[in-house]
Design a protein around this motif. Structure first.
Motif, PDB file in Angstrom:
ATOM      1  N   ILE A 104       0.838  -1.207   0.000  1.00 25.41           N
ATOM      2  CA  ILE A 104       0.000   0.000   0.000  1.00 25.41           C
ATOM      3  C   ILE A 104       0.870   1.254   0.000  1.00 25.41           C
ATOM      4  O   ILE A 104       0.602   2.212  -0.728  1.00 25.41           O
ATOM      5  CB  ILE A 104      -0.963  -0.016   1.203  1.00 25.41           C
ATOM      6  N   LEU A 105       1.919   1.260   0.815  1.00 29.40           N
ATOM      7  CA  LEU A 105       2.825   2.407   0.850  1.00 29.40           C
ATOM      8  C   LEU A 105       3.501   2.615  -0.507  1.00 29.40           C
ATOM      9  O   LEU A 105       3.598   3.750  -0.988  1.00 29.40           O
ATOM     10  CB  LEU A 105       3.885   2.212   1.937  1.00 29.40           C
ATOM     11  N   GLU A 106       3.966   1.526  -1.119  1.00 32.71           N
ATOM     12  CA  GLU A 106       4.646   1.632  -2.411  1.00 32.71           C
ATOM     13  C   GLU A 106       3.731   2.204  -3.486  1.00 32.71           C
ATOM     14  O   GLU A 106       4.184   2.967  -4.341  1.00 32.71           O
ATOM     15  CB  GLU A 106       5.186   0.268  -2.840  1.00 32.71           C
ATOM     16  N   LYS A 107       2.442   1.861  -3.454  1.00 32.15           N
ATOM     17  CA  LYS A 107       1.481   2.414  -4.422  1.00 32.15           C
ATOM     18  C   LYS A 107       1.432   3.929  -4.335  1.00 32.15           C
ATOM     19  O   LYS A 107       1.136   4.604  -5.314  1.00 32.15           O
ATOM     20  CB  LYS A 107       0.070   1.874  -4.157  1.00 32.15           C
ATOM     21  N   ARG A 108       1.714   4.450  -3.156  1.00 37.06           N
ATOM     22  CA  ARG A 108       1.643   5.889  -2.924  1.00 37.06           C
ATOM     23  C   ARG A 108       3.016   6.549  -2.921  1.00 37.06           C
ATOM     24  O   ARG A 108       3.165   7.684  -2.503  1.00 37.06           O
ATOM     25  CB  ARG A 108       0.924   6.149  -1.606  1.00 37.06           C
ATOM     26  N   GLY A 109       4.016   5.795  -3.361  1.00 36.68           N
ATOM     27  CA  GLY A 109       5.360   6.347  -3.421  1.00 36.68           C
ATOM     28  C   GLY A 109       6.014   6.495  -2.060  1.00 36.68           C
ATOM     29  O   GLY A 109       6.910   7.312  -1.894  1.00 36.68           O
ATOM     30  N   LEU A 110       5.557   5.735  -1.087  1.00 37.62           N
ATOM     31  CA  LEU A 110       6.089   5.816   0.266  1.00 37.62           C
ATOM     32  C   LEU A 110       6.761   4.505   0.634  1.00 37.62           C
ATOM     33  O   LEU A 110       6.652   3.517  -0.081  1.00 37.62           O
ATOM     34  CB  LEU A 110       4.949   6.101   1.258  1.00 37.62           C
ATOM     35  N   SER A 111       7.448   4.498   1.766  1.00 37.64           N
ATOM     36  CA  SER A 111       8.049   3.257   2.254  1.00 37.64           C
ATOM     37  C   SER A 111       8.219   3.367   3.760  1.00 37.64           C
ATOM     38  O   SER A 111       8.101   4.443   4.346  1.00 37.64           O
ATOM     39  CB  SER A 111       9.403   3.007   1.586  1.00 37.64           C
ATOM     40  N   PHE A 112       8.491   2.216   4.378  1.00 35.18           N
ATOM     41  CA  PHE A 112       8.779   2.209   5.804  1.00 35.18           C
ATOM     42  C   PHE A 112      10.106   2.921   6.034  1.00 35.18           C
ATOM     43  O   PHE A 112      11.031   2.784   5.229  1.00 35.18           O
ATOM     44  CB  PHE A 112       8.913   0.776   6.338  1.00 35.18           C
ATOM     45  N   ALA A 113      10.211   3.638   7.134  1.00 32.03           N
ATOM     46  CA  ALA A 113      11.487   4.246   7.509  1.00 32.03           C
ATOM     47  C   ALA A 113      12.462   3.117   7.837  1.00 32.03           C
ATOM     48  O   ALA A 113      12.096   2.126   8.464  1.00 32.03           O
ATOM     49  CB  ALA A 113      11.301   5.154   8.715  1.00 32.03           C
ATOM     50  N   GLY A 114      13.698   3.270   7.419  1.00 26.85           N
ATOM     51  CA  GLY A 114      14.687   2.231   7.633  1.00 26.85           C
ATOM     52  C   GLY A 114      14.980   1.949   9.087  1.00 26.85           C
ATOM     53  O   GLY A 114      15.308   0.834   9.464  1.00 26.85           O
ATOM     54  N   ASN A 115      14.858   2.946   9.920  1.00 24.39           N
ATOM     55  CA  ASN A 115      15.189   2.783  11.337  1.00 24.39           C
ATOM     56  C   ASN A 115      13.951   2.722  12.225  1.00 24.39           C
ATOM     57  O   ASN A 115      14.026   2.999  13.413  1.00 24.39           O
ATOM     58  CB  ASN A 115      16.080   3.942  11.787  1.00 24.39           C
ATOM     59  N   ARG A 116      12.816   2.328  11.664  1.00 28.73           N
ATOM     60  CA  ARG A 116      11.579   2.326  12.450  1.00 28.73           C
ATOM     61  C   ARG A 116      11.621   1.270  13.539  1.00 28.73           C
ATOM     62  O   ARG A 116      12.291   0.252  13.413  1.00 28.73           O
ATOM     63  CB  ARG A 116      10.363   2.141  11.553  1.00 28.73           C
ATOM     64  N   LYS A 117      10.883   1.534  14.589  1.00 26.31           N
ATOM     65  CA  LYS A 117      10.793   0.605  15.714  1.00 26.31           C
ATOM     66  C   LYS A 117       9.334   0.208  15.904  1.00 26.31           C
ATOM     67  O   LYS A 117       8.437   0.957  15.542  1.00 26.31           O
ATOM     68  CB  LYS A 117      11.318   1.281  16.978  1.00 26.31           C
ATOM     69  N   PRO A 118       9.092  -0.955  16.486  1.00 29.31           N
ATOM     70  CA  PRO A 118       7.704  -1.368  16.731  1.00 29.31           C
ATOM     71  C   PRO A 118       6.988  -0.378  17.654  1.00 29.31           C
ATOM     72  O   PRO A 118       7.607   0.277  18.487  1.00 29.31           O
ATOM     73  CB  PRO A 118       7.845  -2.726  17.418  1.00 29.31           C
ATOM     74  N   VAL A 119       5.688  -0.308  17.478  1.00 28.67           N
ATOM     75  CA  VAL A 119       4.868   0.543  18.343  1.00 28.67           C
ATOM     76  C   VAL A 119       4.823  -0.101  19.729  1.00 28.67           C
ATOM     77  O   VAL A 119       4.517  -1.291  19.845  1.00 28.67           O
ATOM     78  CB  VAL A 119       3.446   0.688  17.770  1.00 28.67           C
ATOM     79  N   PRO A 120       5.122   0.656  20.779  1.00 28.67           N
ATOM     80  CA  PRO A 120       5.084   0.067  22.123  1.00 28.67           C
ATOM     81  C   PRO A 120       3.648  -0.257  22.531  1.00 28.67           C
ATOM     82  O   PRO A 120       2.703   0.440  22.130  1.00 28.67           O
ATOM     83  CB  PRO A 120       5.677   1.153  23.014  1.00 28.67           C
ATOM     84  N   PRO A 121       3.454  -1.295  23.330  1.00 25.07           N
ATOM     85  CA  PRO A 121       2.103  -1.696  23.743  1.00 25.07           C
ATOM     86  C   PRO A 121       1.310  -0.567  24.409  1.00 25.07           C
ATOM     87  O   PRO A 121       0.100  -0.481  24.224  1.00 25.07           O
ATOM     88  CB  PRO A 121       2.349  -2.840  24.725  1.00 25.07           C
ATOM     89  N   ASP A 122       1.974   0.299  25.157  1.00 24.64           N
ATOM     90  CA  ASP A 122       1.259   1.409  25.814  1.00 24.64           C
ATOM     91  C   ASP A 122       0.594   2.334  24.802  1.00 24.64           C
ATOM     92  O   ASP A 122      -0.418   2.964  25.110  1.00 24.64           O
ATOM     93  CB  ASP A 122       2.206   2.217  26.694  1.00 24.64           C
ATOM     94  N   ALA A 123       1.137   2.419  23.607  1.00 29.51           N
ATOM     95  CA  ALA A 123       0.545   3.294  22.597  1.00 29.51           C
ATOM     96  C   ALA A 123      -0.854   2.814  22.227  1.00 29.51           C
ATOM     97  O   ALA A 123      -1.752   3.626  22.004  1.00 29.51           O
ATOM     98  CB  ALA A 123       1.433   3.345  21.361  1.00 29.51           C
ATOM     99  N   TYR A 124      -1.065   1.505  22.174  1.00 25.57           N
ATOM    100  CA  TYR A 124      -2.394   0.973  21.870  1.00 25.57           C
ATOM    101  C   TYR A 124      -3.376   1.322  22.984  1.00 25.57           C
ATOM    102  O   TYR A 124      -4.518   1.679  22.730  1.00 25.57           O
ATOM    103  CB  TYR A 124      -2.346  -0.546  21.668  1.00 25.57           C
ATOM    104  N   HIS A 125      -2.920   1.224  24.223  1.00 25.35           N
ATOM    105  CA  HIS A 125      -3.764   1.574  25.363  1.00 25.35           C
ATOM    106  C   HIS A 125      -4.148   3.047  25.301  1.00 25.35           C
ATOM    107  O   HIS A 125      -5.319   3.413  25.451  1.00 25.35           O
ATOM    108  CB  HIS A 125      -3.025   1.266  26.672  1.00 25.35           C
ATOM    109  N   ASP A 126      -3.163   3.897  25.043  1.00 23.00           N
ATOM    110  CA  ASP A 126      -3.434   5.335  24.965  1.00 23.00           C
ATOM    111  C   ASP A 126      -4.356   5.661  23.792  1.00 23.00           C
ATOM    112  O   ASP A 126      -5.268   6.471  23.919  1.00 23.00           O
ATOM    113  CB  ASP A 126      -2.124   6.117  24.836  1.00 23.00           C
ATOM    114  N   LEU A 127      -4.130   5.028  22.656  1.00 23.82           N
ATOM    115  CA  LEU A 127      -4.972   5.264  21.493  1.00 23.82           C
ATOM    116  C   LEU A 127      -6.406   4.830  21.780  1.00 23.82           C
ATOM    117  O   LEU A 127      -7.358   5.521  21.447  1.00 23.82           O
ATOM    118  CB  LEU A 127      -4.427   4.509  20.279  1.00 23.82           C
ATOM    119  N   ASP A 128      -6.557   3.688  22.418  1.00 25.01           N
ATOM    120  CA  ASP A 128      -7.871   3.183  22.786  1.00 25.01           C
ATOM    121  C   ASP A 128      -8.624   4.223  23.612  1.00 25.01           C
ATOM    122  O   ASP A 128      -9.774   4.562  23.330  1.00 25.01           O
ATOM    123  CB  ASP A 128      -7.705   1.879  23.564  1.00 25.01           C
ATOM    124  N   HIS A 129      -7.972   4.765  24.615  1.00 33.93           N
ATOM    125  CA  HIS A 129      -8.625   5.743  25.477  1.00 33.93           C
ATOM    126  C   HIS A 129      -8.853   7.063  24.756  1.00 33.93           C
ATOM    127  O   HIS A 129      -9.854   7.731  24.995  1.00 33.93           O
ATOM    128  CB  HIS A 129      -7.827   5.936  26.764  1.00 33.93           C
TER     129      HIS A 129
END
Length: 92
Positions: A49-74
């Motif tokens: 999907i990113l490639e279709k839009r001329g985008l890509s993952f950042a080379g140095n990206r890190k996984p989303v921490p579990p707390d981020a899901y909790h915060d997003l949920d709230h």
């Protein structure tokens, strides 16, 4: 076919495709096998999907921490309500 439901489904597919029951069943098996062997992983889907839009993952990206899901949920449900949109991902 010995099983009535299988016979009915094969007949319907053959009628839709305008082919014999044998060809309909063979075609259906081919489609199923192709779909099951060519499934994308979530990462592959995101990359496509990113490639279709001329985008890509950042080379140095890190996984989303579990707390981020909790915060997003709230944030989505409203902190004051105390509701959980994704209870299985609540890590507190």
């Amino acid at each position: 076919m010995r099983i009535p439901e299988a016979d009915s489904l094969a007949r319907r597919l053959a009628e839709i495709d305008g082919v014999s029951m044998t060809d309909a069943v063979i075609g259906a098996f081919r489609e199923i096998l192709r779909a099951r062997t060519q499934r994308e992983t979530p990462t592959e889907t995101a990359r496509r999907i990113l490639e279709k839009r001329g985008l890509s993952f950042a080379g140095n990206r890190k996984p989303v921490p579990p707390d981020a899901y909790h915060d997003l949920d709230h944030d989505l449900m409203g902190r004051e309500r105390g509701c959980s949109l994704m209870p299985a991902l609540s890590f507190r």
